[in-house]
Write an enzyme that holds these catalytic residues in place. Structure first.
Site, mmCIF file in Angstrom:
data_model
loop_
_atom_site.group_PDB
_atom_site.id
_atom_site.type_symbol
_atom_site.label_atom_id
_atom_site.label_comp_id
_atom_site.label_asym_id
_atom_site.label_seq_id
_atom_site.Cartn_x
_atom_site.Cartn_y
_atom_site.Cartn_z
ATOM 1 N N HIS A 57 0.875 -1.267 -0.057
ATOM 2 C CA HIS A 57 -0.178 -0.102 -0.042
ATOM 3 C C HIS A 57 0.928 1.509 0.180
ATOM 4 C CE1 HIS A 57 -3.373 -2.799 0.827
ATOM 5 N NE2 HIS A 57 -2.814 -3.091 2.019
ATOM 6 N N HIS A 219 -7.344 -4.554 -1.007
ATOM 7 C CA HIS A 219 -6.483 -5.893 -1.058
ATOM 8 C C HIS A 219 -7.216 -6.574 -2.241
ATOM 9 C CE1 HIS A 219 -6.445 -5.057 3.258
ATOM 10 N NE2 HIS A 219 -5.139 -4.800 3.157
#
Lengths: 333, 333
Positions: A57, A219
């Protein structure tokens, strides 16, 4: 799998080594233990602020370690929660005697592991308060989460709360501000493409050439619905309206707006989305008075974007504008 | 074509509108004429520094307009040179009486149009000096260029030269520093995937699932060779060695290193490439003492990276470290 990597199992370790080399003036990286700590930590009598979560991320969270934001970050494996031992090590490293705030995105693994770390820290007489972010309006429960997921607001919260902590405010006040920012912030995201976790070697999900996923998690968790490709104007409307409704934003109010790229979307497209967002909010007489456009909370090479709005008040603005000096956000010094 | 856009023909205009809204504190954007000008331009007795080129390379160049870097940028259509009228308008807008420096990447269209703009400006008694960047070691001539292409060094040069201009230095000195930075800088890039120009609607070139293009240009021009996918270590070596050889970098020297993403590559991979770059240079006893890792000169959503090295001296370091405040680069204020 087309990636600039060596072995999948070395991705996080090698990226941390690179990060340590690039930002040696700001951070110390313990590559084996996978924790990124502000160079001048622990700071005596300052509340330590830490966060963590799966890797993939970037720049979140390691890119937000530094003056005016986080004191430490613990990255897990790609899209995998860090373990309590990491969090405990980070907590110890930033404890300057005033306690430590854990900022936790609402994903089941993260919440569980941060809880365990807080208990372990308490056993060492380190005061810990945890604040869980849960700003994603897309879905109530999802593959990895009970309740709403914690996404983009986490970045903005870390900036605002980090600035308050820098003033020497006590832990209870820092935690309360974190809860307030979370309460006033909402997000929603969408994906044009999937992404590939290095260890898996194949895309997390499949999307047709003319399809997009609305309400995606960071995700690649399924969102609200799969839809036919649409224009930037339509997509921005689809993301913005649920946020505005859920926040009950009213005419005359001011917001901090983030248009975030998921990792594979070029900046030119994010500016187009911002242009649409401003048009939509202007139509509701809501003013964007602070903004952030770029890749801030990503999902590897996923193409797509998310929008986060935080209802502003004078206190939020003051701490948003305060100086920050981290690898990914820097102003005022 | 999976993009966050409305109509292909509106991409640049709408992105400029978004940019204007996000960065209203720093820049004025003339959306019709497609020029981005520093808010406080023209600055009396300061050399104006401008650049320009096709859109699709964001944040270059518009993201570098502001204190300590560019005074104006003129973006053309995607991957297409701006026209002389734009450049002339930008030149007029930043002329504070001390003349204007044109920073031109070596692409045939850009060079021709900036030459014409300089002549038009001269006819209005505005003194213009042009410096052409040509740092790409990959190929001698290419699809769009006679001689080497101007790529990554342009970004670093704009920062260093912009800082000198900010001190009130005369045009001849500012231009000379620009030539020196270009002379001391070299780049090379590679692509894992192609990119799609919105107006074309299909990828600029095709790459197999197990292929990459080494020595790619920033518009998807063919590079040195197509090769089988390799590891980050091998790719970094393939890009770094020609740069080091061409610059004749020697043990004990110091460099400013940029690891640049082409737009679709996540930051976690760029840090891995930086880690390899540092290892390779350390093996040659060359020190990276300044660095920049991220998306700075992109090719829409292309996945891949480029490496730029600039041999440092005290003057370059001084102006690199000087304060800058632009949409894409900010430090020291």
């Amino acid at each position: 799998m087309k990636k600039l990597i060596n072995k999948p199992e070395d991705v996080v370790r090698e990226a941390l080594a690179g990060m340590a080399a690039v930002h040696a003036d700001l951070i110390n990286v313990d590559i084996e233990q996978q924790i990124i700590v502000r160079r001048d930590a622990p700071i005596k009598n300052k509340v330590g602020v830490i966060s963590g979560g799966g890797s993939g991320h970037e720049p979140m969270h390691g890119g937000y370690v530094g003056y005016g934001m986080l004191d430490a970050a613990c990255p897990g494996a790609v899209f995998t929660s860090p373990v309590p031992d990491q969090m405990l090590a980070a907590t110890r490293a930033v404890n300057g005697g005033a306690g430590v705030l854990h900022i936790v995105k609402n994903y089941t693994g993260d919440v569980m592991n941060f809880e365990m770390a807080a208990e372990l820290a308490a056993a060492e007489d380190i005061e810990v308060v945890s604040v869980v972010t849960n700003d994603d309006v897309a879905v109530q429960d999802s593959l990895y989460t009970a309740g709403r997921r914690g996404v983009g607001v986490t970045v903005l919260l870390e900036k605002i709360v980090g600035a308050l902590a820098e003033t020497g405010a006590p832990l209870a006040q820092v935690a309360e501000l974190a809860r307030q920012v979370n309460n006033q912030g909402r997000s929603m995201g969408m994906a044009l493409t999937s992404c590939t976790v290095p260890a898996a070697g194949k895309p997390t999900f499949e999307l047709g050439e003319d399809e997009m996923e609305i309400g995606i998690g960071i995700h690649g968790e399924p969102g609200r619905r799969r839809a036919k490709l649409a224009t930037a104007a339509e997509i921005t409307e689809t993301l913005t309206n649920p946020i505005v409704d859920d926040l009950r934003l009213k005419a005359g109010e001011q917001v901090l707006a983030m248009v975030n790229g998921m990792g594979g979307t070029p900046l030119i497209e994010l500016y187009i989305v911002f242009n649409e967002l401003e048009r939509i909010l202007k139509g509701k007489s809501i003013s964007i008075t602070r903004s952030l456009v770029g890749n801030y909370i990503t999902s590897l090479e996923m193409a797509g974007c998310s929008i986060t709005l935080v209802r502003l008040n004078d206190e939020f603005v003051k701490y948003w504008d305060a100086p920050v000096h981290t690898p990914a956000l820097r102003w005022g010094r």
